[in-house]
Design a protein around this motif. Structure first.
Motif, PDB file in Angstrom:
ATOM      1  N   LYS A 132       0.806  -1.087  -0.115  1.00 21.38           N
ATOM      2  CA  LYS A 132       0.119   0.067   0.052  1.00 21.38           C
ATOM      3  C   LYS A 132       1.132   1.459  -0.097  1.00 21.38           C
ATOM      4  O   LYS A 132       1.976   1.372   0.345  1.00 21.38           O
ATOM      5  CB  LYS A 132      -0.987   0.077   1.189  1.00 21.38           C
ATOM      6  CG  LYS A 132      -1.913  -1.158   1.148  1.00 21.38           C
ATOM      7  CD  LYS A 132      -2.930  -0.916   2.324  1.00 21.38           C
ATOM      8  CE  LYS A 132      -4.088  -2.026   2.485  1.00 21.38           C
ATOM      9  NZ  LYS A 132      -4.979  -1.941   3.447  1.00 21.38           N
ATOM     10  N   ASP A 185       0.717   3.733   1.751  1.00 21.46           N
ATOM     11  CA  ASP A 185       1.108   4.454   3.128  1.00 21.46           C
ATOM     12  C   ASP A 185       2.451   3.662   3.622  1.00 21.46           C
ATOM     13  O   ASP A 185       2.960   4.337   4.496  1.00 21.46           O
ATOM     14  CB  ASP A 185      -0.067   4.455   3.916  1.00 21.46           C
ATOM     15  CG  ASP A 185      -0.629   3.014   4.184  1.00 21.46           C
ATOM     16  OD1 ASP A 185       0.003   2.187   3.746  1.00 21.46           O
ATOM     17  OD2 ASP A 185      -1.342   2.763   5.233  1.00 21.46           O
ATOM     18  N   SER A 208      -8.889   2.698  17.084  1.00 20.48           N
ATOM     19  CA  SER A 208      -8.602   3.672  16.185  1.00 20.48           C
ATOM     20  C   SER A 208      -7.314   3.371  15.345  1.00 20.48           C
ATOM     21  O   SER A 208      -6.968   4.013  14.431  1.00 20.48           O
ATOM     22  CB  SER A 208      -8.290   5.227  17.043  1.00 20.48           C
ATOM     23  OG  SER A 208      -9.363   5.631  17.371  1.00 20.48           O
ATOM     24  N   TYR A 209      -6.588   2.343  15.802  1.00 19.62           N
ATOM     25  CA  TYR A 209      -5.508   1.900  15.043  1.00 19.62           C
ATOM     26  C   TYR A 209      -5.377   0.395  14.534  1.00 19.62           C
ATOM     27  O   TYR A 209      -4.880   0.219  13.726  1.00 19.62           O
ATOM     28  CB  TYR A 209      -4.183   2.377  16.003  1.00 19.62           C
ATOM     29  CG  TYR A 209      -3.830   3.566  16.151  1.00 19.62           C
ATOM     30  CD1 TYR A 209      -2.959   4.327  15.389  1.00 19.62           C
ATOM     31  CD2 TYR A 209      -4.388   4.417  17.247  1.00 19.62           C
ATOM     32  CE1 TYR A 209      -2.695   5.789  15.320  1.00 19.62           C
ATOM     33  CE2 TYR A 209      -4.220   5.717  17.328  1.00 19.62           C
ATOM     34  CZ  TYR A 209      -3.304   6.304  16.326  1.00 19.62           C
ATOM     35  OH  TYR A 209      -3.019   7.751  16.638  1.00 19.62           O
ATOM     36  N   PRO A 225      -8.513  -0.475  12.235  1.00 20.06           N
ATOM     37  CA  PRO A 225      -8.364  -0.034  10.672  1.00 20.06           C
ATOM     38  C   PRO A 225      -7.276  -0.337  10.050  1.00 20.06           C
ATOM     39  O   PRO A 225      -6.551   0.459   9.164  1.00 20.06           O
ATOM     40  CB  PRO A 225      -8.592   1.548  10.795  1.00 20.06           C
ATOM     41  CG  PRO A 225      -8.305   1.905  12.227  1.00 20.06           C
ATOM     42  CD  PRO A 225      -8.525   0.571  13.126  1.00 20.06           C
ATOM     43  N   LYS A 226      -6.306  -1.025  10.937  1.00 15.37           N
ATOM     44  CA  LYS A 226      -4.637  -1.432  10.813  1.00 15.37           C
ATOM     45  C   LYS A 226      -3.853  -0.111  10.083  1.00 15.37           C
ATOM     46  O   LYS A 226      -3.231   0.110   9.032  1.00 15.37           O
ATOM     47  CB  LYS A 226      -5.000  -2.265   9.384  1.00 15.37           C
ATOM     48  CG  LYS A 226      -5.440  -3.657   9.548  1.00 15.37           C
ATOM     49  CD  LYS A 226      -5.148  -4.772   8.591  1.00 15.37           C
ATOM     50  CE  LYS A 226      -5.383  -6.030   9.103  1.00 15.37           C
ATOM     51  NZ  LYS A 226      -4.870  -7.053   7.969  1.00 15.37           N
ATOM     52  N   LYS A 227      -4.192   0.675  11.020  1.00 15.37           N
ATOM     53  CA  LYS A 227      -3.257   2.021  10.982  1.00 15.37           C
ATOM     54  C   LYS A 227      -1.732   1.812  11.849  1.00 15.37           C
ATOM     55  O   LYS A 227      -1.366   2.644  12.402  1.00 15.37           O
ATOM     56  CB  LYS A 227      -3.790   3.123  11.466  1.00 15.37           C
ATOM     57  CG  LYS A 227      -5.212   3.765  10.620  1.00 15.37           C
ATOM     58  CD  LYS A 227      -5.825   4.840  11.322  1.00 15.37           C
ATOM     59  CE  LYS A 227      -5.072   5.994  11.367  1.00 15.37           C
ATOM     60  NZ  LYS A 227      -5.723   7.233  11.977  1.00 15.37           N
ATOM     61  N   CYS A 228      -1.186   0.594  11.430  1.00 17.58           N
ATOM     62  CA  CYS A 228      -0.099   0.260  12.212  1.00 17.58           C
ATOM     63  C   CYS A 228       1.047   1.223  11.978  1.00 17.58           C
ATOM     64  O   CYS A 228       2.202   1.393  12.734  1.00 17.58           O
ATOM     65  CB  CYS A 228       0.547  -1.125  11.828  1.00 17.58           C
ATOM     66  SG  CYS A 228      -0.841  -2.399  12.204  1.00 17.58           S
ATOM     67  N   TYR A 272       5.773   5.845   4.929  1.00 15.98           N
ATOM     68  CA  TYR A 272       6.600   5.405   6.063  1.00 15.98           C
ATOM     69  C   TYR A 272       7.864   5.122   5.731  1.00 15.98           C
ATOM     70  O   TYR A 272       8.795   5.629   6.503  1.00 15.98           O
ATOM     71  CB  TYR A 272       5.843   4.319   6.493  1.00 15.98           C
ATOM     72  CG  TYR A 272       6.750   3.359   7.547  1.00 15.98           C
ATOM     73  CD1 TYR A 272       6.700   3.744   9.085  1.00 15.98           C
ATOM     74  CD2 TYR A 272       7.503   2.117   7.299  1.00 15.98           C
ATOM     75  CE1 TYR A 272       7.560   3.294   9.971  1.00 15.98           C
ATOM     76  CE2 TYR A 272       8.436   1.698   8.244  1.00 15.98           C
ATOM     77  CZ  TYR A 272       8.434   2.091   9.552  1.00 15.98           C
ATOM     78  OH  TYR A 272       9.307   1.407  10.274  1.00 15.98           O
ATOM     79  N   SER A 310       1.230   4.403  11.525  1.00 17.16           N
ATOM     80  CA  SER A 310       0.899   5.463  12.406  1.00 17.16           C
ATOM     81  C   SER A 310       0.959   5.176  14.015  1.00 17.16           C
ATOM     82  O   SER A 310       0.777   6.190  14.854  1.00 17.16           O
ATOM     83  CB  SER A 310      -0.347   6.349  12.131  1.00 17.16           C
ATOM     84  OG  SER A 310      -0.539   6.588  10.670  1.00 17.16           O
ATOM     85  N   CYS A 311       1.252   4.069  14.252  1.00 17.15           N
ATOM     86  CA  CYS A 311       1.404   3.414  15.669  1.00 17.15           C
ATOM     87  C   CYS A 311       2.673   3.431  16.062  1.00 17.15           C
ATOM     88  O   CYS A 311       3.513   2.689  15.281  1.00 17.15           O
ATOM     89  CB  CYS A 311       0.553   2.275  15.853  1.00 17.15           C
ATOM     90  SG  CYS A 311       0.518   1.322  17.308  1.00 17.15           S
ATOM     91  N   LYS A 313      -0.375  15.652   4.903  1.00 18.06           N
ATOM     92  CA  LYS A 313      -1.825  14.732   4.961  1.00 18.06           C
ATOM     93  C   LYS A 313      -2.678  15.444   4.273  1.00 18.06           C
ATOM     94  O   LYS A 313      -3.923  14.835   4.123  1.00 18.06           O
ATOM     95  CB  LYS A 313      -1.666  14.197   6.271  1.00 18.06           C
ATOM     96  CG  LYS A 313      -0.623  13.492   7.012  1.00 18.06           C
ATOM     97  CD  LYS A 313      -0.891  12.840   8.256  1.00 18.06           C
ATOM     98  CE  LYS A 313       0.036  12.043   8.928  1.00 18.06           C
ATOM     99  NZ  LYS A 313      -0.252  11.571  10.142  1.00 18.06           N
TER     100      LYS A 313
END
Length: 423
Positions: A2, A4, A404-405, A408-411, A8, A413-414, A38
């Motif tokens: 992806k 994102d 929130s993480y 939604p698999k916002k790894c 990263y 941003s974690c 963003k």
């Protein structure tokens, strides 16, 4: 893969920076990777690069395929005229700048560390896990986890505040009125919360405040607005409330909601909506300026004392209007007050302090550190993974992490996900 992930990789420079070259074999030196954008426009702004023998200052755009440049119509957008480097995973088509020379392109897949790629696959491409990092979460550094929990907690407060802000606007920023609405909603718990909020919003808080000096009138108002006084019940107390409500209804031109909106099904008697309304009456009769008192309190034991109220004598021997029961005080338990503090007092007080530019972060952390951890399915599953909670501060942070993480698999941003990816 992806996009994102490529953001990263570029942001944290998770690739070999030695002998970095464009697709045209020009050497690249990264002086500044740029600010992650963003919003609309190029992905990284104000980067500083040396490409070949020339120093460049401009923006960096990232795509999975170079052809995405045309798919997104960037060639027609002036915001992309200052792009100095196109970072892609696959270079499938040439992209040209305004002077008709090829846009310098970095094919990232040739330079990314294989360990980072494998960690990414393990973390984000495993659809069967409850959370993406469930096999690695216990390896997270304690210092990183502690700081991340604090940020998660305040992100949760910010998110809750956004919802409360809507209520405040509707009430012309009357914090006392919104406190009444939020407490009512939380008195209804999950099953009756929405119905209790509608009850609180069905009457102007100025009327509640005016009648609060007289517990009989306040009880008539709230039970009447909830629709519990419409039935014919052979009970003197019910009839007294009903007669009083008919007067109030005519005087203030009130329109009640239906009692059918409230559920008694599969609820413990102490959580019956009739009991919760009686407790709400007792609370707002005892404290005429409740929000002002909330602002003054900084200790958990003082909150327990503030919410220590007794219902009317009728409700000590009743759970509903129809049937007498064994006498009990029906006070608010400390565990129930904990929920009120977590879901109402803390978010509203945070928003009030924020509106005045004087947020005392230590107060919120200290109070929740004194409250026992919440019990629910999410917290239990974290416990099974080896992530325990000592208090409500921990559980609030973990709820935010999951919702929130993790979900939604916002790894990327974690803090935990980033640490795992960098191993």
């Amino acid at each position: 893969m992806k996009e994102d992930f490529l953001h990263y990789v570029w942001k944290y420079k998770c690739f070999s920076k030695f002998d970095l070259k464009t697709s045209n074999n020009e050497h690249i030196s990264i002086l500044k990777s740029g600010l992650h954008n963003k919003n609309a426009g190029p992905d990284f702004l104000n980067a500083q690069l040396k490409i070949g023998n020339h120093n460049w200052v401009g923006n960096v755009e990232i795509h999975l395929k170079s052809s995405d440049w045309y798919l997104h119509n960037h060639e027609k957008d002036k915001n992309y005229d200052a792009v100095i480097l196109h970072v892609v995973w696959e270079d499938d088509v040439a992209v040209f700048m305004k002077n008709n020379t090829p846009l310098p392109t970095l094919i990232l897949k040739y330079f990314v560390n294989e360990n980072v790629l494998q960690n990414y696959r393990n973390l984000l491409l495993s659809p069967l896990n409850w959370i993406p990092c469930e096999k690695n979460i216990t390896t997270a550094n304690d210092f990183i986890l502690s700081n991340w929990k604090e940020r998660l907690f305040f992100e949760r407060l910010e998110r809750k505040s956004a919802t409360i802000e809507i209520l405040l606007k509707n009430e012309n920023y009357n914090f006392e009125a919104v406190l009444f609405q939020l407490l009512a909603k939380n008195f209804g718990l999950k099953i009756n919360g929405d119905a209790f909020l509608r009850l609180a919003q069905s009457v102007d808080f100025l009327i509640v405040k005016k009648l609060g000096f007289d517990t009989h009138q306040l009880a008539s108002l709230l039970f009447g607005q909830a629709g519990f006084l419409e039935d014919k019940i052979e009970d003197e107390y019910h009839q007294q409330l009903k007669n009083e409500y008919e007067y109030l209804k005519h005087k203030y031109q009130l329109k009640n909601i239906s009692k059918n909106e409230f559920s008694f099904f599969r609820m413990r008697p102490n959580n019956f909506p009739t009991i919760r309304i009686a407790q709400l009456v007792a609370l707002f009769h005892k404290h005429q300026n409740l929000f002002s008192k909330v602002l003054e309190i900084n200790k958990l034991k003082d909150f327990y004392e503030l919410f220590s109220v007794e219902v009317d004598s009728f409700w000590k021997t009743h759970y509903t209007f129809e049937k007498i029961s064994k006498s009990s005080p029906k006070k608010l338990t400390n565990s129930f007050i904990d929920l009120l503090i977590i879901n109402t007092i803390i978010p509203l007080k945070f928003l009030y302090q924020k509106s005045r530019g004087e947020v005392n972060e230590n107060f919120f952390i200290d109070v929740l550190n004194m409250i026992k951890p919440e019990k629910n399915n999410i917290i239990s599953k974290f416990e099974n993974l080896g992530i325990s909670s000592k208090n409500a501060f921990d559980t609030q942070a973990l709820l935010e992490l999951k919702n929130s993480y993790c979900t939604p698999k916002k790894c990327l941003s974690c803090a935990i996900g980033i640490q795992i990816l960098n191993k």
